[in-house]
Design a protein around this motif. Structure first.
Motif, PDB file in Angstrom:
ATOM      1  N   LEU B 697      49.687  55.458  51.426  1.00  0.00           N
ATOM      2  CA  LEU B 697      49.462  54.575  52.562  1.00  0.00           C
ATOM      3  C   LEU B 697      48.809  53.275  52.148  1.00  0.00           C
ATOM      4  CD1 LEU B 697      48.239  57.121  55.178  1.00  0.00           C
ATOM      5  CD2 LEU B 697      50.336  55.806  55.232  1.00  0.00           C
ATOM      6  N   LYS B 698      48.162  53.277  51.009  1.00  0.00           N
ATOM      7  CA  LYS B 698      47.513  52.038  50.600  1.00  0.00           C
ATOM      8  C   LYS B 698      47.536  51.946  49.093  1.00  0.00           C
ATOM      9  CE  LYS B 698      43.077  54.235  50.875  1.00  0.00           C
ATOM     10  NZ  LYS B 698      41.791  54.317  51.414  1.00  0.00           N
ATOM     11  N   ALA B 699      47.416  50.727  48.633  1.00  0.00           N
ATOM     12  CA  ALA B 699      47.413  50.486  47.201  1.00  0.00           C
ATOM     13  C   ALA B 699      46.025  50.047  46.797  1.00  0.00           C
ATOM     14  CB  ALA B 699      48.419  49.394  46.864  1.00  0.00           C
ATOM     15  N   GLY B 700      45.517  50.660  45.740  1.00  0.00           N
ATOM     16  CA  GLY B 700      44.263  50.191  45.181  1.00  0.00           C
ATOM     17  C   GLY B 700      44.588  49.420  43.914  1.00  0.00           C
ATOM     18  N   ILE B 701      44.096  48.223  43.822  1.00  0.00           N
ATOM     19  CA  ILE B 701      44.384  47.412  42.645  1.00  0.00           C
ATOM     20  C   ILE B 701      43.094  47.233  41.864  1.00  0.00           C
ATOM     21  CG2 ILE B 701      45.334  45.241  41.819  1.00  0.00           C
ATOM     22  CD1 ILE B 701      47.341  46.651  43.442  1.00  0.00           C
ATOM     23  N   VAL B 702      43.176  47.480  40.563  1.00  0.00           N
ATOM     24  CA  VAL B 702      42.015  47.220  39.709  1.00  0.00           C
ATOM     25  C   VAL B 702      42.346  46.040  38.819  1.00  0.00           C
ATOM     26  CG1 VAL B 702      41.126  49.556  39.732  1.00  0.00           C
ATOM     27  CG2 VAL B 702      42.787  48.921  38.030  1.00  0.00           C
ATOM     28  N   VAL B 703      41.362  45.187  38.622  1.00  0.00           N
ATOM     29  CA  VAL B 703      41.584  43.951  37.875  1.00  0.00           C
ATOM     30  C   VAL B 703      40.499  43.796  36.838  1.00  0.00           C
ATOM     31  CG1 VAL B 703      41.972  41.488  38.082  1.00  0.00           C
ATOM     32  CG2 VAL B 703      42.384  42.969  40.050  1.00  0.00           C
ATOM     33  N   ARG B 704      40.892  43.686  35.593  1.00  0.00           N
ATOM     34  CA  ARG B 704      39.906  43.437  34.544  1.00  0.00           C
ATOM     35  C   ARG B 704      39.855  41.930  34.345  1.00  0.00           C
ATOM     36  NH1 ARG B 704      36.338  46.562  32.218  1.00  0.00           N
ATOM     37  NH2 ARG B 704      37.881  48.152  31.800  1.00  0.00           N
ATOM     38  N   THR B 705      38.702  41.333  34.505  1.00  0.00           N
ATOM     39  CA  THR B 705      38.618  39.876  34.404  1.00  0.00           C
ATOM     40  C   THR B 705      37.809  39.463  33.196  1.00  0.00           C
ATOM     41  OG1 THR B 705      36.617  39.830  35.733  1.00  0.00           O
ATOM     42  CG2 THR B 705      38.697  39.637  36.903  1.00  0.00           C
ATOM     43  N   ALA B 706      38.094  38.266  32.732  1.00  0.00           N
ATOM     44  CA  ALA B 706      37.279  37.710  31.650  1.00  0.00           C
ATOM     45  C   ALA B 706      36.101  36.959  32.233  1.00  0.00           C
ATOM     46  CB  ALA B 706      38.129  36.779  30.803  1.00  0.00           C
ATOM     47  N   VAL B 707      36.292  36.434  33.428  1.00  0.00           N
ATOM     48  CA  VAL B 707      35.212  35.689  34.084  1.00  0.00           C
ATOM     49  C   VAL B 707      34.529  36.599  35.092  1.00  0.00           C
ATOM     50  CG1 VAL B 707      36.415  33.528  33.803  1.00  0.00           C
ATOM     51  CG2 VAL B 707      36.775  34.877  35.851  1.00  0.00           C
ATOM     52  N   GLU B 708      33.571  36.051  35.817  1.00  0.00           N
ATOM     53  CA  GLU B 708      32.898  36.818  36.853  1.00  0.00           C
ATOM     54  C   GLU B 708      33.908  37.224  37.917  1.00  0.00           C
ATOM     55  OE1 GLU B 708      29.741  37.875  35.514  1.00  0.00           O
ATOM     56  OE2 GLU B 708      30.016  38.224  37.657  1.00  0.00           O
ATOM     57  N   PRO B 709      33.999  38.516  38.255  1.00  0.00           N
ATOM     58  CA  PRO B 709      35.000  38.967  39.226  1.00  0.00           C
ATOM     59  C   PRO B 709      34.931  38.196  40.534  1.00  0.00           C
ATOM     60  CG  PRO B 709      33.937  40.839  38.214  1.00  0.00           C
ATOM     61  CD  PRO B 709      33.227  39.631  37.703  1.00  0.00           C
ATOM     62  N   ALA B 710      33.728  37.877  40.995  1.00  0.00           N
ATOM     63  CA  ALA B 710      33.623  37.223  42.297  1.00  0.00           C
ATOM     64  C   ALA B 710      34.344  35.889  42.314  1.00  0.00           C
ATOM     65  CB  ALA B 710      32.148  37.033  42.644  1.00  0.00           C
ATOM     66  N   SER B 711      34.460  35.257  41.143  1.00  0.00           N
ATOM     67  CA  SER B 711      35.028  33.920  41.154  1.00  0.00           C
ATOM     68  C   SER B 711      36.530  33.906  41.318  1.00  0.00           C
ATOM     69  CB  SER B 711      34.652  33.194  39.855  1.00  0.00           C
ATOM     70  OG  SER B 711      35.185  33.927  38.764  1.00  0.00           O
ATOM     71  N   ILE B 712      37.176  35.028  41.117  1.00  0.00           N
ATOM     72  CA  ILE B 712      38.644  34.983  41.228  1.00  0.00           C
ATOM     73  C   ILE B 712      39.140  35.617  42.515  1.00  0.00           C
ATOM     74  CG2 ILE B 712      39.014  35.019  38.744  1.00  0.00           C
ATOM     75  CD1 ILE B 712      39.992  38.017  39.450  1.00  0.00           C
ATOM     76  N   VAL B 713      38.228  36.008  43.397  1.00  0.00           N
ATOM     77  CA  VAL B 713      38.650  36.700  44.619  1.00  0.00           C
ATOM     78  C   VAL B 713      39.604  35.838  45.441  1.00  0.00           C
ATOM     79  CG1 VAL B 713      37.853  37.612  46.824  1.00  0.00           C
ATOM     80  CG2 VAL B 713      36.641  38.179  44.735  1.00  0.00           C
ATOM     81  N   SER B 714      39.267  34.570  45.603  1.00  0.00           N
ATOM     82  CA  SER B 714      40.148  33.744  46.431  1.00  0.00           C
ATOM     83  C   SER B 714      41.500  33.561  45.756  1.00  0.00           C
ATOM     84  CB  SER B 714      39.495  32.399  46.733  1.00  0.00           C
ATOM     85  OG  SER B 714      38.861  31.921  45.590  1.00  0.00           O
ATOM     86  N   ALA B 715      41.503  33.474  44.445  1.00  0.00           N
ATOM     87  CA  ALA B 715      42.789  33.363  43.747  1.00  0.00           C
ATOM     88  C   ALA B 715      43.611  34.623  43.970  1.00  0.00           C
ATOM     89  CB  ALA B 715      42.539  33.149  42.261  1.00  0.00           C
ATOM     90  N   VAL B 716      42.959  35.751  43.966  1.00  0.00           N
ATOM     91  CA  VAL B 716      43.667  37.014  44.210  1.00  0.00           C
ATOM     92  C   VAL B 716      44.255  37.021  45.612  1.00  0.00           C
ATOM     93  CG1 VAL B 716      43.304  39.473  44.566  1.00  0.00           C
ATOM     94  CG2 VAL B 716      42.313  38.364  42.581  1.00  0.00           C
ATOM     95  N   ARG B 717      43.464  36.568  46.569  1.00  0.00           N
ATOM     96  CA  ARG B 717      43.952  36.525  47.954  1.00  0.00           C
ATOM     97  C   ARG B 717      45.202  35.679  48.053  1.00  0.00           C
ATOM     98  NH1 ARG B 717      39.618  38.065  51.720  1.00  0.00           N
ATOM     99  NH2 ARG B 717      37.951  37.050  50.606  1.00  0.00           N
ATOM    100  N   GLU B 718      45.133  34.512  47.422  1.00  0.00           N
ATOM    101  CA  GLU B 718      46.298  33.628  47.430  1.00  0.00           C
ATOM    102  C   GLU B 718      47.498  34.329  46.834  1.00  0.00           C
ATOM    103  OE1 GLU B 718      44.899  30.828  49.600  1.00  0.00           O
ATOM    104  OE2 GLU B 718      46.912  30.710  48.722  1.00  0.00           O
ATOM    105  N   ALA B 719      47.282  35.008  45.724  1.00  0.00           N
ATOM    106  CA  ALA B 719      48.392  35.678  45.044  1.00  0.00           C
ATOM    107  C   ALA B 719      49.044  36.701  45.964  1.00  0.00           C
ATOM    108  CB  ALA B 719      47.885  36.346  43.778  1.00  0.00           C
TER     109      ALA B 719
END
Lengths: 118, 875
Positions: B697-719
């Motif tokens: 029913l739902k997808a969980g996505i895990v993301v390994r980042t090189a930078v601080e995870p909080a900084s890419i949240v908006s980029a993820v949303r856009e994606a």
């Protein structure tokens, strides 16, 4: 005639209350008049210590057996008068019967029946 | 009774009454004078006679005041104001005393406020004590001892039970809310129509759904106060508004009051009718419901437990897993969870700290009492009775306690903020406040403390004979005898401090162990979030969407890798299924359960899982008839002990003819899927395209980042939005945050207990210092004499130092024995870990001895430095 020290009878604390109540049964009076009344009516045998009169009066007032009010005395001066309340009247009856029981008990001991002198 | 009111009225009219009494007595004097004058005496003599007769006017007034009845109150007020003056007069002493009390009372108040919030405060339901949760007792299986019941069981229980007035069911039902505004993933539940009546709650606006609507699957929703405010701006026309839930129109029919919440969390914002599909009511393996029931009046929990256990066995008699029983848990206990034990422990710890504080205060007051001998003697000589003196000293103690409470409550506020995170998840947003219960409790504690620490000094202090005290240079030749009380107190507080330190040390060890548990993955900079999949019902479309999501996210600059898993690690303790190994007879699957996770091919790389043998998924694992699976160590060890499971086949999930045989291609090292603190369970992983069951029913996505995870949240949303404009992102958090959340109870309790323990050590050492220091002062003369007679500084130093150390050692020993007992009752908080007693004991002993040595040596040195000439001169 003022009695000398020996014939003055000491008063137990409870009896002072009884005497005050009985005095006020006859009518309202201020503190000094109560003391004088007791003194005169007892033929000068009972001398109320004024140091214990006023505490007693206020204690009775606290219990609600007598009520106080300010009024002008016979000579026109302002004085604090006391009167008996209905509760006080009831209390007087019970105190009186207690006193009488007490004095009867003492009398029985002082004059025991089987030792009556002939 | 009326006499009480009369006295109260007189109290208010005090000044008038005093004036009246004066006037009354004056009148009496004048009458008496006139009377005597009338008889024989002259005026002046008459006055004198009258006054003599009246006696001491002041005494009469005093006695009359007694008759008025406020003497006790006046005495108390006078003592209290004297106490306040005392406090101001000796600022250093008062500061120490008040600070000590503040620590003790503040600690107790803070812990009690948490206790109040979790255990005492009434729950927002009618007669909450009659509500119980019912769980399936699955102790026979590998996955968990206690599991969600099934809706099928709910139907049967409702029909057949004799102990409940009604039962209601609540299932997960998170939905995507989209109307005019950003699509939002809202935590929601699907509940049966009688949910509201079982709990006994009313909506604030509108109504709740009816049985009819539930049965006919009408699309209505009851929303929370928070959602109404947040999303709809508190609009008054909310009732009847149409909203889109998972792309289907629903009507809002009710709004719940602000303080309403229920399991599993305070964040549930929408309740919809359960509307069970017919197949669910026949399926006894669909374990996803929460069942809440109300006991009938007069039925005890024990009786209900027995009755339901029998009923459950009857209902599941034909279950292929074997009949199972049920567990009944009172709702309150359910909501308090593990924190109940932690809070109880902390409450005892804070009480211990308060006791230590009281002991210190007793010692302080005893010492001060001996210095006040003069004052007591004067008072006694003036006519004060013993009880009057005791009352005075106790009132002074009350004044100290009052100041200490005020300071303590101020200290408690930051402690309460810290404690708020300890309050369990199901009540996560509960605010800890100083409400009337906490204030009343603190006041009671303060009074009790005042009596505790004030009584001994009051009794001791009022005992002094006036003669002795009034003598100049009233030397307290209080010999050894009178110090035994203080010594006992020192031993007691040292023992308590040792207990706290030891327990704190054990908890610290446990917590370290928990923190260092191998999670099985690399948790740094690992962001997670969820997206719903309800729009992608078609298997291929879903698979395509998942793969695109992962690709898009991986393409974001700053992202090292990304992967998909149907349930984020550590967050779901179940989601398991039966499995059957190749070669096993058909019905042996009954006792074999493993956690199931569908993942994308790069998942294991993304999370940094380690392989024991075999390989990870790769690009060749696509949709096929001979799918592959990766199992974890627990699975491998349980089913293929001693051999390699690679190449072996098994079925899971879909066990029938249509189910595929999965070939094991790898064994991964344990990942704690069920939760950081839970045991490791057997688990199987497969590529989501090779799943032969219904979709997730739902997808969980895990993301390994090189930078601080909080900084890419908006980029993820856009994606994600570039793929599908209406997809909300939910539960955006890093793995570190998830882990910290799960460890919050042990971490908070350890931190607090350690804080209490260190404070206890501080107070205990201050106590030792205080007593010894005072002894030195008292015995200065004696020291002078000894030195004059030939004792060296060294000998004096040793004599006093030894006194301090021997007290410490006795306290230490007693404390260690008590700590051993305490540790035994703390086992639940140790999460099954056996901490090493020895290093903790050694560390605690070392700390205590070190601190106590300093505390003893300082006064001892002072003693050894006494100049005999000066000391003896002060005779």
């Amino acid at each position: 005639m003022p009695p000398d020290e020996r014939s003055r009878v000491g008063l137990l604390q409870g009896t002072l209350d009884l005497l005050i109540l009985r005095t006020l049964l006859a009518g309202c009076a201020h503190g000094h008049a109560i003391a004088r009344h007791i003194q005169q009516t007892s033929e000068e045998l009972l001398q109320v210590e004024t140091g214990s009169l006023y505490p007693a009066l206020h204690r009775l007032e606290a219990k609600g057996w007598i009520a106080a009010y300010w009024d002008l005395s016979g000579k026109g001066k302002r004085a604090r008068f006391y009167r008996l309340t209905p509760l006080g009247r009831k209390q007087l009856v019970s105190e009186r019967s207690r006193w009488e029981a007490f004095s009867r008990a003492v009398a029985l001991i002082l004059n025991p029946a089987d030792e009556e002198s002939r | 009774m009326t006499s009480f009111w009369r006295k109260l009225r007189w109290l208010i009219q005090r000044t008038d009454k005093e004036a009246e009494l004066r006037e009354e007595l004056q009148f009496h004097l004048e009458e008496e004078a006139e009377q005597r004058q009338g008889k024989t005496l002259e005026e002046v003599e008459a006055r004198w006679a009258a006054m003599r007769d009246l006696g001491n006017v002041a005494l009469v007034q005093e006695n009359t005041r007694v008759a008025w009845g406020w003497t006790r109150l006046e005495q108390f007020a006078r003592d209290a104001s004297y106490g306040v003056r005392q406090v101001r007069r000796t600022p250093l002493f008062s500061a120490i005393a008040i600070a000590t009390l503040a620590l003790g009372i503040g600690g107790v108040a803070a812990i009690f406020s948490a206790f109040d919030a979790v255990i005492i405060r009434p729950l927002p339901y009618t007669d909450a004590d009659r509500l119980v949760m019912i769980w399936d007792d699955m102790s026979g299986t590998d996955i968990t001892t206690r599991h969600n019941p099934t809706p099928a069981e709910w139907i049967e229980w409702r029909r057949l039970n004799t102990v409940f007035t009604d039962l209601a069911s609540s299932q997960p039902g998170d939905v995507t809310l989209s109307d005019d505004g950003e699509p939002e993933q809202v935590p929601a539940r699907k509940v049966t129509w009688n949910f509201w009546s079982v709990l006994g709650v009313q909506p604030m606006l509108g109504r709740v759904f009816t049985e009819d609507e539930d049965n006919k699957s009408v699309r209505v929703a009851v929303i929370s106060h928070g959602l109404w405010q947040r999303r709809f701006g508190g609009a008054p026309d909310i009732i009847g508004r149409k909203v889109s839930l998972n792309d289907e129109p629903s009507e809002v029919i009710g709004v719940m009051p602000r303080n309403f919440y229920f399991m599993p969390s305070r964040e549930i914002d929408i309740w919809m009718p359960a509307s069970f599909p017919p197949w669910m009511l026949r399926n006894f393996t669909w374990h996803d419901a929460h069942i809440v029931a109300r006991l009938k009046p007069g039925v005890t929990l024990e009786h209900a437990r027995h009755s339901m256990a029998a009923l459950s066995r009857q209902v599941t008699a034909k279950d292929f897993r074997g009949a199972h029983s049920v567990i009944l848990m009172p709702l309150r206990q359910e909501m308090a969870g593990k924190t109940q034990t932690a809070l109880t422990l902390l409450l005892f710890a804070s009480a211990a700290l308060l006791l230590i504080a009281c002991v210190n205060l007793t010692n302080l007051l005893l010492s001060r009492g001996e210095a006040r001998g003069r004052e007591v003697a004067v008072r006694t000589a003036l006519g004060a009775g013993r009880s009057r003196l005791v009352a005075q000293f106790l009132t002074e103690s009350l004044v100290l306690a009052a100041f200490g409470t005020l300071a303590g409550l101020l200290l408690a506020l930051p402690a309460m903020r810290f404690l708020e995170r300890l309050v369990p998840e199901s009540m996560a947003a509960a605010r800890l406040t100083l409400d009337w219960r906490v204030l009343a409790f603190s006041t009671a504690v303060a009074v009790a403390a005042a009596l505790t620490f004030g009584l001994a000094p009051a009794l001791r202090g009022s005992r002094l004979a006036p003669q002795q005290g009034l003598r100049e240079g009233g030397r307290g030749t209080a010999g050894r005898r009178s110090h035994w009380l203080q010594h006992c107190l020192i031993i007691a507080e040292t023992a308590l401090a040792v207990v706290l330190l030891t327990c704190g040390g054990l908890l610290l060890q446990t917590f370290q162990h928990l923190r260092n548990t191998d999670l099985g993955i690399k948790s740094e900079k690992l962001l997670t979030f969820e997206t719903p999949l309800f729009r992608y019902k078609d298997f291929d479309r879903r698979a395509a969407f998942i793969n695109s999501e992962v690709e898009k996210v991986r393409a974001i600059p700053g992202v090292i890798n990304a992967g998909f898993i149907n349930l984020i690690p550590f967050t779901n303790f179940a989601h398991a299924t039966f499995y059957l190994l190749e070669g096993q007879p058909r019905d042996s699957f009954a006792g074999q359960v493993a956690l199931v996770r569908n993942v994308s091919r790069e998942y294991f790389e993304t999370v940094g899982a380690r392989l024991r043998e075999g390989r990870r998924f790769n690009a060749f694992d696509r949709k096929s008839d001979s799918p592959v699976a990766i199992v974890n160590e627990a699975f491998a060890d349980r089913n293929y002990p001693g051999q390699s499971p690679l190449g072996k086949r098994f079925k899971f999930g879909s066990l029938g003819e249509k189910g595929h045989w999965y070939t094991i291609v790898g064994v991964v090292k344990q990942i704690r899927e069920s939760g950081v603190l839970a045991e490791a369970k057997p688990a199987v992983y497969r590529v989501h395209e090779q799943c032969d069951q219904g979709g997730d029913l739902k997808a969980g996505i895990v993301v390994r980042t090189a930078v601080e995870p909080a900084s890419i949240v908006s980029a993820v949303r856009e994606a994600i939005w570039s793929l599908d404009r209406n997809q909300p992102l939910a539960r955006i958090r890093t793995i570190d945050e998830i882990v910290d959340r799960q460890l919050s109870t042990p971490s908070q309790s350890t931190a607090l207990l350690s804080a209490f323990a260190l404070l206890a050590l501080l107070l205990a050492s201050l106590g030792i210092y205080g007593v010894l220091s005072y002894a030195v002062t008292q015995r200065t003369n004696e020291i002078g004499v000894r030195m004059a007679l030939g004792a060296t500084s060294r000998q004096i130093l040793l004599a006093f130092g030894r006194r301090g150390m021997s007290l410490t050692i006795i306290g230490l020993t007693t404390g260690l024995i008590l700590a051993a007992i305490a540790a035994r009752s703390m086992t639940t908080l140790l999460y099954g870990f056996q901490p090493d007693f020895v290093p903790t004991v050694m560390l605690v002993s070392f700390m205590l001895l070190a601190v106590a040595t300093i505390a003893s040596l300082v006064p001892a040195r002072r003693a050894s430095r006494v100049d005999p000439v000066v000391a003896l001169r002060n005779e």
